[in-house]
Motif scaffolding. Structure first.
Motif, PDB file in Angstrom:
ATOM      1  N   ASN A   1       0.789  -1.232   0.000  1.00  0.00           N
ATOM      2  CA  ASN A   1       0.000   0.000   0.000  1.00  0.00           C
ATOM      3  C   ASN A   1       0.819   1.279   0.000  1.00  0.00           C
ATOM      4  O   ASN A   1       0.298   2.340  -0.358  1.00  0.00           O
ATOM      5  N   LEU A   2       2.101   1.202   0.403  1.00  0.00           N
ATOM      6  CA  LEU A   2       2.933   2.415   0.421  1.00  0.00           C
ATOM      7  C   LEU A   2       4.163   2.319  -0.483  1.00  0.00           C
ATOM      8  O   LEU A   2       4.758   3.341  -0.825  1.00  0.00           O
ATOM      9  N   PHE A   3       4.547   1.092  -0.850  1.00  0.00           N
ATOM     10  CA  PHE A   3       5.809   0.931  -1.584  1.00  0.00           C
ATOM     11  C   PHE A   3       5.662  -0.021  -2.784  1.00  0.00           C
ATOM     12  O   PHE A   3       6.639  -0.619  -3.214  1.00  0.00           O
ATOM     13  N   SER A   4       4.469  -0.178  -3.311  1.00  0.00           N
ATOM     14  CA  SER A   4       4.234  -1.259  -4.292  1.00  0.00           C
ATOM     15  C   SER A   4       5.090  -1.119  -5.547  1.00  0.00           C
ATOM     16  O   SER A   4       5.476  -2.126  -6.136  1.00  0.00           O
TER      17      SER A   4
ATOM     18  N   LEU B   1       2.457 -17.304  -7.807  1.00  0.00           N
ATOM     19  CA  LEU B   1       3.479 -16.322  -7.448  1.00  0.00           C
ATOM     20  C   LEU B   1       4.830 -17.040  -7.364  1.00  0.00           C
ATOM     21  O   LEU B   1       4.996 -17.944  -6.549  1.00  0.00           O
ATOM     22  N   ILE B   2       5.772 -16.645  -8.230  1.00  0.00           N
ATOM     23  CA  ILE B   2       7.049 -17.377  -8.281  1.00  0.00           C
ATOM     24  C   ILE B   2       8.259 -16.516  -7.915  1.00  0.00           C
ATOM     25  O   ILE B   2       9.374 -17.036  -7.834  1.00  0.00           O
ATOM     26  N   GLY B   3       8.050 -15.219  -7.709  1.00  0.00           N
ATOM     27  CA  GLY B   3       9.200 -14.390  -7.346  1.00  0.00           C
ATOM     28  C   GLY B   3       8.766 -13.042  -6.814  1.00  0.00           C
ATOM     29  O   GLY B   3       7.653 -12.576  -7.110  1.00  0.00           O
ATOM     30  N   ALA B   4       9.641 -12.434  -6.021  1.00  0.00           N
ATOM     31  CA  ALA B   4       9.327 -11.112  -5.465  1.00  0.00           C
ATOM     32  C   ALA B   4      10.616 -10.384  -5.093  1.00  0.00           C
ATOM     33  O   ALA B   4      11.608 -11.009  -4.703  1.00  0.00           O
ATOM     34  N   ILE B   5      10.560  -9.086  -5.259  1.00  0.00           N
ATOM     35  CA  ILE B   5      11.592  -8.212  -4.686  1.00  0.00           C
ATOM     36  C   ILE B   5      10.872  -7.191  -3.811  1.00  0.00           C
ATOM     37  O   ILE B   5       9.903  -6.560  -4.238  1.00  0.00           O
ATOM     38  N   ILE B   6      11.343  -7.070  -2.581  1.00  0.00           N
ATOM     39  CA  ILE B   6      10.829  -6.068  -1.645  1.00  0.00           C
ATOM     40  C   ILE B   6      11.917  -5.006  -1.521  1.00  0.00           C
ATOM     41  O   ILE B   6      13.011  -5.284  -1.012  1.00  0.00           O
ATOM     42  N   ALA B   7      11.636  -3.811  -2.032  1.00  0.00           N
ATOM     43  CA  ALA B   7      12.652  -2.755  -2.047  1.00  0.00           C
ATOM     44  C   ALA B   7      11.998  -1.417  -1.695  1.00  0.00           C
ATOM     45  O   ALA B   7      10.792  -1.228  -1.881  1.00  0.00           O
ATOM     46  N   PHE B   8      12.827  -0.508  -1.202  1.00  0.00           N
ATOM     47  CA  PHE B   8      12.336   0.783  -0.736  1.00  0.00           C
ATOM     48  C   PHE B   8      13.274   1.900  -1.172  1.00  0.00           C
ATOM     49  O   PHE B   8      14.503   1.755  -1.063  1.00  0.00           O
ATOM     50  N   ARG B   9      12.695   3.021  -1.585  1.00  0.00           N
ATOM     51  CA  ARG B   9      13.528   4.191  -1.804  1.00  0.00           C
ATOM     52  C   ARG B   9      13.777   4.850  -0.451  1.00  0.00           C
ATOM     53  O   ARG B   9      12.841   5.063   0.332  1.00  0.00           O
TER      54      ARG B   9
END
Ligand SMILES: CC(C)(COP(=O)(O)OP(=O)(O)OC[C@H]1O[C@@H](n2cnc3c(N)ncnc32)[C@H](O)[C@@H]1OP(=O)(O)O)[C@@H](O)C(=O)NCCC(=O)NCCS
Length: 157
Positions: free
Chosen positions: A38-41, A53-61
């Motif tokens: 909701n804040l960083f999609s 769902l086979i992969g994900a990256i969780i990243a933030f500026r």
């Protein structure tokens, strides 16, 4: 394979996927993923194949240094590794980061994570100098707290 920003309806699947990342990646809480969705999609892309769902990256500026985007969790399902999933997700993070004016992607990994080291090297990341070396990987001691030694990688955009 389809790449799109993390959404609220993906949260249970992301938690299940992250459970496949041990010992290097583990699921965080549903509340953490609510924030991501909701804040960083736009810097948290997910990959689907045949509805799974086979992969994900969780990243933030970074708000402290907006030049930087930090990759916190990175995972591909074990059945889909070495098929370009993280490469595709990384392209999404990179494009979004460039669009908003960030200048650097960076991340840390555990010193013995050979697959991660190979992946970041293949994708053009530099392993930053540290104060010790493990299996040829430069490592910074106590980077994430006492005893939490990490290899640091960066890519200039
Ligand atoms: C590390 C990880 C995310 C890589 O994801 P992936 O989808 O398999 O990566 P890709 O298929 O996009 O591969 C990227 C490049 O790295 C190479 N690579 C990936 N895994 C490798 C391995 N185990 N050994 C050697 N090279 C490897 C690929 O061959 C590819 O290079 P190429 O395009 O020149 O052929 C995956 O192994 C994983 O989920 N590991 C468990 C969780 C984890 O450790 N996350 C990283 C925390 S920092």
């Amino acid at each position: 394979m389809k790449i799109r920003p993390l959404a609220q309806q993906d949260i249970d699947d992301v938690m299940e996927l992250m459970a496949h990342g041990a010992p290097y990646v583990r699921p965080r809480t549903a509340s953490d993923y609510w924030l991501c969705a909701n804040l960083f999609s736009t810097t948290c892309p997910v990959a689907h194949h045949d509805g799974q769902l086979i992969g994900a990256i969780i990243a933030f500026r970074s708000q402290d240094n907006p030049d930087d985007v930090y990759l916190q969790d990175v995972i591909t399902h074990p059945d889909h590794r070495r098929a370009g999933v993280i490469t595709a997700l990384l392209t999404a993070v990179r494009e979004r980061s460039q669009l908003v004016g960030a200048r650097r992607l960076y991340l840390t990994s555990e010193p013995d994570n050979a697959a991660a080291h190979a992946t970041w090297a293949r994708r053009g990341f530099t392993n930053l100098p540290g104060d010790q070396t493990t299996n040829g990987v430069a490592v910074t001691s106590h980077y994430k707290g006492p005893g939490k030694h990490r290899a640091i990688y960066q890519l200039h955009l």
